[in-house]
Design an enzyme around this catalytic site. Structure first.
Site, PDB file in Angstrom:
ATOM      1  N   PHE A 132       0.628  -1.006   0.166  1.00 29.79           N
ATOM      2  CA  PHE A 132      -0.022  -0.125   0.186  1.00 29.79           C
ATOM      3  C   PHE A 132       0.813   1.151   0.009  1.00 29.79           C
ATOM      4  CE2 PHE A 132      -2.437   3.541   1.451  1.00 29.79           C
ATOM      5  CZ  PHE A 132      -3.649   3.372   0.855  1.00 29.79           C
ATOM      6  N   ASP A 217       8.928   2.869   2.149  1.00 25.01           N
ATOM      7  CA  ASP A 217       8.049   3.782   2.198  1.00 25.01           C
ATOM      8  C   ASP A 217       7.660   3.506   3.891  1.00 25.01           C
ATOM      9  OD1 ASP A 217       5.501   4.834   2.617  1.00 25.01           O
ATOM     10  OD2 ASP A 217       4.615   3.896   1.059  1.00 25.01           O
ATOM     11  N   LYS A 246       2.259  10.875   7.370  1.00 23.37           N
ATOM     12  CA  LYS A 246       1.218  10.747   8.434  1.00 23.37           C
ATOM     13  C   LYS A 246       1.508  11.380   9.698  1.00 23.37           C
ATOM     14  CE  LYS A 246      -1.520   6.892   6.374  1.00 23.37           C
ATOM     15  NZ  LYS A 246      -1.202   5.686   5.713  1.00 23.37           N
TER      16      LYS A 246
END
Ligand SMILES: *Cc1c(COP(=O)(O)O)cnc(C)c1O
Length: 393
Positions: A132, A217, A246
């Site tokens: 993802f 990531d 985030k």
């Protein structure tokens, strides 16, 4: 109104959040919840962390948005802080995680053509199954989740997909045109999948041997979520490029970046990449304070300690319906067997004041804010046991 006027690309829990503080949320009827979603790890500092709110308030007395058409003091301070925190050399500020990943992809491709000598338009980037990395058209093109990619083609070429956690598969797929390996050190959205011990290190070695960039990531795993500053710190597998996002926004603003080593980052020249809001003074002030708080309050240590307690606690719940508990730090997944009606369990959690949502593969996620009190971990465990019992009795 959200249903009528908004696109239906989400399926939210039936909760209307009106207020948040630390690890707690309240709905419009005054019901209190422990937030075990934490905005998919974006709210690490807790809701409305006073230090972050203070940084924003102070910044708002000066300037908020300038665009990169001019200099601003906060940008330099933020970039220096981010490089010191990550141990890397240069950063490119963005807003969302997907933009940070796209930035890494662009930099890796340009590096392949201008430094490695890959023939133009032939660069390959390797990614993993069940990855993802966000929702842009390029990124969903190499997703293996049908729901994320179907009907959104034609897809951007230049990506190959291999199994996650499999070093030999990486060796086998590399060609002279391989620019980079783009991968999460732990797959969060994919169901909290922890790779075999030693894999990160091996991946680092394989990339070095083949002159291939390693791109971690760390949008979700980064900034102490797994009990270390970054998940790659567990094996000292330093990347050439890394996407972060985030929690860098302190749970209030979208703040992201591509960070990397100088010889790779410096391929970008004026005009080749950009973002209107990326690196805005307000975002930089927030990002800097977010990192300062993580250090000052030892988020990494807290996450390691409370995560271990949560994982052990769920494992010791005596239920045959829990098939596996996976996690590192406060990135925890509880997988349940087919015998459990997960929609029912979701409602049982809700009525007991626990906000959690499934990732793929029947795995309930526990990613509360890292500022959560230890006593609240006990409460989560009690309520989890009770919720499971109520739907399986
Ligand atoms: C959430 C996430 C992204 C995308 O971030 P957005 O801010 O939603 O664009 C990218 N990579 C990983 C690993 C993520 O968990």
């Amino acid at each position: 109104m959200a249903e009528q006027y908004g696109t239906h690309n989400y399926h939210p829990l039936p909760v209307n959040a009106v207020r948040g503080e630390g690890a707690l949320l309240w709905d419009g009827e005054g019901n209190e919840y422990i937030d075990c979603i934490g905005a998919y790890s974006a709210v690490a500092h807790g809701h409305l962390n006073p230090a972050i709110v203070g940084a924003i308030t102070e910044q708002l007395a000066r300037i908020a948005v300038t665009s990169r058409a001019m200099h601003c003091t906060e940008l330099g301070l933020f970039l220096k802080g981010l490089c010191e925190y990550t141990g890397l050399d240069m950063a490119c500020p963005m807003n969302t995680g997907a933009e940070a990943v796209e930035t890494c992809i662009k930099i890796a491709r340009k590096w392949a053509y201008t430094v490695k000598g890959v023939p133009i338009d032939q660069a390959e980037i390797i990614a993993c199954q069940d990855n993802f990395h966000g929702r842009t058209t390029t990124i969903v093109g190499f997703s293996t989740e049908e729901g994320y990619r179907h009907n959104f083609g034609p897809y951007t070429p230049g990506f190959k997909v291999i199994p996650f956690g499999d070093a030999q598969a990486l060796r086998d797929v590399i060609t002279p045109n391989t620019a980079a390996f783009l991968v999460e050190p732990i797959q969060a959205e994919g169901g909290i999948i922890i790779p075999p011990v030693g894999w990160m290190n091996e991946v680092r070695q394989i990339c070095t041997e083949n002159n291939v960039l390693l791109i971690w990531d760390e949008v979700q795993t980064g900034f102490c979520r797994t009990g270390a500053r970054f998940a790659w710190n567990h094996e000292d597998a330093k990347p050439d490029l890394m996407s972060v996002g985030k929690p860098l926004g302190g749970g209030i603003l979208p703040v992201s970046a591509a960070v990397g080593i100088r010889s790779v980052m410096e391929v970008l020249k004026p005009g080749e990449h950009g973002s209107t809001f990326g690196g805005a003074p307000i975002s930089c002030a927030v990002g800097l304070m977010a990192m300062a708080e993580m250090e000052k309050e030892d988020y990494a240590g807290k996450s390691a300690r409370l995560g271990a307690k949560l994982i052990e606690g769920i494992k010791s719940i005596n239920s045959p319906h829990i098939t596996e508990v996976r996690g590192k730090g406060l990135l925890v997944g509880m997988e349940l067997g087919e015998s459990v009606d997960s929609a029912k369990l979701s409602r049982a959690f809700l009525s007991r004041g626990i906000l959690t949502k499934e990732t793929r593969q029947r795995t309930f996620r526990f990613t509360p804010p890292l500022v959560i009190a230890e006593t609240m971990i006990d409460t989560i465990l009690e309520r989890t046991e009770d919720a499971i019992r109520s739907v399986t009795a």
